[in-house]
Structure formats: C-alpha cells, structure tokens
Design a protein around this motif. Structure first.
Motif, PDB file in Angstrom:
ATOM      1  N   PHE A  74       0.873   4.142  -2.655  1.00  0.00           N
ATOM      2  CA  PHE A  74       0.591   5.526  -2.267  1.00  0.00           C
ATOM      3  C   PHE A  74       1.696   6.446  -2.774  1.00  0.00           C
ATOM      4  O   PHE A  74       1.438   7.494  -3.361  1.00  0.00           O
ATOM      5  N   ASN A  80      -9.665   9.270  -0.893  1.00  0.00           N
ATOM      6  CA  ASN A  80      -8.907   8.683   0.216  1.00  0.00           C
ATOM      7  C   ASN A  80      -8.310   9.753   1.119  1.00  0.00           C
ATOM      8  O   ASN A  80      -8.253   9.598   2.337  1.00  0.00           O
ATOM      9  N   LYS A  97       0.845  -1.206   0.000  1.00  0.00           N
ATOM     10  CA  LYS A  97       0.000   0.000   0.000  1.00  0.00           C
ATOM     11  C   LYS A  97       0.880   1.255   0.000  1.00  0.00           C
ATOM     12  O   LYS A  97       0.581   2.247  -0.672  1.00  0.00           O
ATOM     13  N   SER A 139      -9.317  10.126   5.033  1.00  0.00           N
ATOM     14  CA  SER A 139      -8.277   9.875   6.040  1.00  0.00           C
ATOM     15  C   SER A 139      -7.838  11.150   6.764  1.00  0.00           C
ATOM     16  O   SER A 139      -7.104  11.070   7.740  1.00  0.00           O
ATOM     17  N   LEU A 180      -3.793   3.552   4.693  1.00  0.00           N
ATOM     18  CA  LEU A 180      -3.656   3.997   3.306  1.00  0.00           C
ATOM     19  C   LEU A 180      -2.225   3.810   2.799  1.00  0.00           C
ATOM     20  O   LEU A 180      -1.967   3.869   1.603  1.00  0.00           O
TER      21      LEU A 180
END
Ligand code: SF4
Ligand code: SF4
Ligand code: SF4
Length: 453
Positions: A123, A136, A119, A140, A261
């Motif tokens: 990212f 996202n 992830k 977040s 995330l």
C-alpha cells in the motif's frame, strides 16, 4: 536470510499469545526483511499444510511451491510472494484455530500479521495499478460511501443502478467491481432515524458483575446505513431485557476495511476519532456493543495490538462486547428474559470468523437455542465474503468457491431460516442457497421475532 529456529516440539502446547504489531518500526516496511520473514514462514507452512482448506492464500502458496523447479520454497520467485498476500483477507482463522507454531512456540508464526505487513508495504509503495487503488479506496471508504449513498433519493438511484447489469458490466471494466457481486443496499431510513422513533423503554437498569446494564451502541457504517433493521432489532431486544440502550451520536468506521488493505495510517486516524468518544461513554457507565463482529474485533484485538501502550484502548477492549456475548453474560444472573411468544424450527447458523476469533465461545448459538423449537446447525467455516473480497473482480469467483462448503451444509440441513452474525456473510451465503430456505435473518432479528416484539 532469516533462519528457521529449530524446535524439539511438534507444536505449541502453551496458551497462544500474540506479539504486538511493530508497525511504527522502520524495519516493518523493509522489503528485504519482509521477504526473509515470508520465506521463513512459507517454508514452515510447506512442511505443515494444515491450513489448506481455509482460504485461497494457502492453496496459492502450495501451488507455487509444487510447481517450482525444486518443489521447495527456495525456487519460488520472490516476485510471486504477493500472489499469496493478495488472497489473505485477514479473517485470522489460521492463527486462532489451526496454527500450532504461534507464540509462545519459538517459531512464533503469525501468518495473518505477516500478510498485513506485506499488504502495508504494498500500500505504501502504491504497488497496485491505478484502477485497483481507486477501487480499493472507494470500497474501504465506508464512512463516505455509506453516508452519501444513503441520502434520500440518492439511495434509491444507486440501488437501482447497482441492480442493473447494463450499468454493472461497464463498472466492472472501469473499476474492477465484479458485475455479479451483490453490493450493499443504501437506506436513507437509517439507524439514527429508526432509533428516534422507538418507543420501548426500560423498567429498571440492573448491573451484574460483568455488565453495567447500560449500552452505547456503536452503530457501524454497515448497520447505520445498509442494514439499519439489524441495529433496530438490537435496540428492541436489549431494551426488552431492561438494558438501557443508546446510539453513539458521533462515530467513524472501525477501520477494518483500511486495515485489511494495509492502510495503517487511516486506521490510526479512525482510532483517534473513535477512541475518545468510546471512552467518554464508558466513563459515563456505558458498555459498548456493535452488531458487526469485525467492528468489535477491531477494538478487542487489532487496535490494542497496533497500539500496545495505549491505556485508553485497553479500557475500551475490556468494555466492548459482541451482542450475544453481552446477553449471555447477563443470562448468568437471570437477567435475560425467556418470555418467547413465537416458536422457531430448524436454523442453519454460520458463526462469523471475526466473532469466532474473539474467543468468546458460541454465544449466539447458546442464546438462539433458548428459543422454543429452535434446532440449530452451527457451521464453523468462512463465508468467503470478507467485506470486499467477494465484490472484487479478481476474487469474486474464489469467494463463491470458499462459500461452497457453507452453502452445501445449509442445503443438506434444509432449514426454514439461515443466519450469520455477519450481515454480509449472511447475504453472500443466502444468495448461494438453492433449496427452499425461506428467510435469511440476523440472529438478533430471530431473537426479536421469537419474543414477538
Ligand atoms: S487470515 Fe484467514 S484469509 Fe488470511 S491466510 Fe489466514 S485463514 Fe487465510
Ligand atoms: S499457518 Fe501454521 S498451521 Fe497453517 S499451514 Fe502454516 S504452519 Fe501450518
Ligand atoms: S464471515 Fe464475516 S467476519 Fe468472517 S471473514 Fe467473512 S465477512 Fe469477515
């Protein structure tokens, strides 16, 4: 290609340990090395399949393998690996409750932290499309959304708009937030305002071997601005039990939504803000307590693993508690009052994953069982909410599927009250229950009601 280490043992018999997250090593973000480790891990999981019922990551993996030409991992496209990664919401259950191959086993599997690594790479490389990245970031950035969403009148306006399908349908297309997902409510009458109005006081603070009897409450974005009544009930119950209880005046989100995330730099920034403030409170003789399990877990496990040499974090780790763990530690020395005024009946209780993986035992169940008449049915399955998984367009329906076993267990038990340590999980499960369960309450609110406070 990484080799699977041959082991003569079927599974580990030694107490599980965990390796630190090597996220500052440049290799952490090396795609070839990530793919090698995914291949090695997926191959072991294919031969094991114990975790198939935990979440959708494993069924996704096994479907990819079962539908591949060789019926093995070697013919699964590497480009499909992220389909598995996207289904992991870092509940940690596979590591903590199922996997026999975690360290010190020589295979040293850490499925959740490998998902996190993939992830983090995703990212960093901005592999998701722009719409998903904006969505996202919004979901977040709880410090921002909760604080500004709970400004007086803004809260009422947003809550009304969020409740309207006329608004939510276009929002789903625009941002990828599922139109049917129950979004958190914003409340301008926040925890700080409520605590200032509380008049209950403490007779005499008493420490015992494991607690100081003085608690600084880490409000958390969710309890500060969305379910402040839960935080308020924590204050009422703790003060009733002669625990000096104060609210942290300056804090940021624990970082869990950014962690899930893979945005590890933002996690670092949140930690750099919170840690000195927590430490100051601890040095003043306070213990830290938070009512949301994920936020406690962040300081008990994930941050210490991200910063293994950070002594401040080690100190915080030793002085941060789940609220029911705290009450239980004091109960050992007779410091928990049993002056209950109200009887309860059948209670269905979902043990939140992020509390279970703290390895503190079923403390919530133990304390609730003290309430006269309370008959607790404990459910040890994930609600499928995860904070953001249940609200995303692409995973909302899967979260409904994951919660089904929890919902049907509640319906079979047919209680008057349903509860979960995780306020988001409680709401998510409560929304699915079709029988006559009368109330969905946080365990701390049940305790407050039982005391007649
Ligand atoms: S950490 Fe949780 S969501 Fe992720 S793979 Fe393991 S069980 Fe599934
Ligand atoms: S994570 Fe461990 S227990 Fe779960 S399927 Fe993979 S090897 Fe088996
Ligand atoms: S039950 Fe709560 S803590 Fe556990 S994964 Fe779901 S949302 Fe997260």
């Amino acid at each position: 290609m990484a080799e699977k280490i041959e082991s003569s043992r079927e599974g580990g018999i030694d107490a599980p340990t965990r390796h630190a997250l090597d996220w500052t090593n440049p290799d952490f973000y090396n795609q070839d090395k990530i793919d090698d480790e995914l291949y090695r891990t997926f191959e072991i999981c294919h031969g094991c399949r114990r975790c198939v019922s935990l979440c959708d990551a494993y069924p996704t993996l096994f479907d990819l393998i079962d539908e591949s030409p060789s019926y093995d991992i070697d013919t699964v496209e590497k480009s499909d690996y992220n389909k598995v990664v996207d289904e992991c919401y870092m509940c940690d259950l596979c590591y903590q409750t199922k996997c026999p191959y975690v360290p010190p086993h020589p295979w040293a599997l850490d499925f959740p932290h490998l998902m996190l690594r993939a992830k983090a790479k995703k990212f960093k490389d901005k592999k998701d499309g722009l719409q998903k990245r904006i969505r996202n970031k919004l979901l977040s950035s709880t410090d921002f959304t909760m604080k500004y969403g709970s400004i007086p009148l803004v809260d009422v306006t947003i809550n009304t708009l969020n409740g309207s399908q006329i608004v939510r349908k276009p929002l789903e297309g625009l941002l990828g937030i599922h139109a049917k997902a129950d979004l958190p409510k914003f409340k301008s009458n926040n925890l700080k305002k409520r605590v200032e109005k509380l008049t209950n006081s403490v007779d005499k603070v008493q420490a015992n071997e494991s607690t100081t009897g003085k608690v600084m409450v880490f409000g958390t974005c969710y309890c500060n601005y969305s379910v402040p009544e839960v935080g308020e009930d924590l204050f009422t119950v703790f003060r009733h039990n002669n625990i000096q209880t104060e609210l942290m005046q300056q804090e940021k989100c624990c970082g869990m939504p950014k962690f899930e995330l893979g945005d590890l730099e933002s996690v670092k920034k949140a930690k750099e803000y919170n840690a000195p403030r927590f430490l100051e409170a601890i040095n003043d003789g306070y213990d830290i307590v938070a009512a949301v399990p994920s936020c406690v877990l962040m300081f008990k496990q994930e941050l210490p693993l991200m910063f293994p040499g950070d002594e401040e974090l080690q100190k915080i780790k030793s002085r941060i508690f789940d609220p029911f763990e705290y009450l239980s530690l004091r109960d050992k020395d007779g410091l928990l009052k049993k002056d209950f005024k109200i009887e309860f009946d059948k209670i269905s209780y979902q043990a939140a994953c992020h509390q279970r993986v703290q390895n503190i035992g079923p403390k919530t169940k133990e304390i609730l069982s003290l309430i006269p008449g309370a008959e607790i049915d404990m459910i040890e399955r994930c609600s499928g909410h995860d904070g953001t998984y249940a609200v995303k367009k692409e995973s909302h329906e899967k979260s409904i599927k994951i919660r089904k076993p929890v919902v049907s267990k509640v319906e079979r038990f047919d209680p008057k009250t349903f509860t979960s340590d995780c306020p988001m999980a409680a709401k998510h499960v409560g929304n699915g229950v079709t029988t006559e369960t009368e109330t969905v309450l946080h365990p701390m609110s049940i305790l407050k009601d039982a005391y007649g406070l």
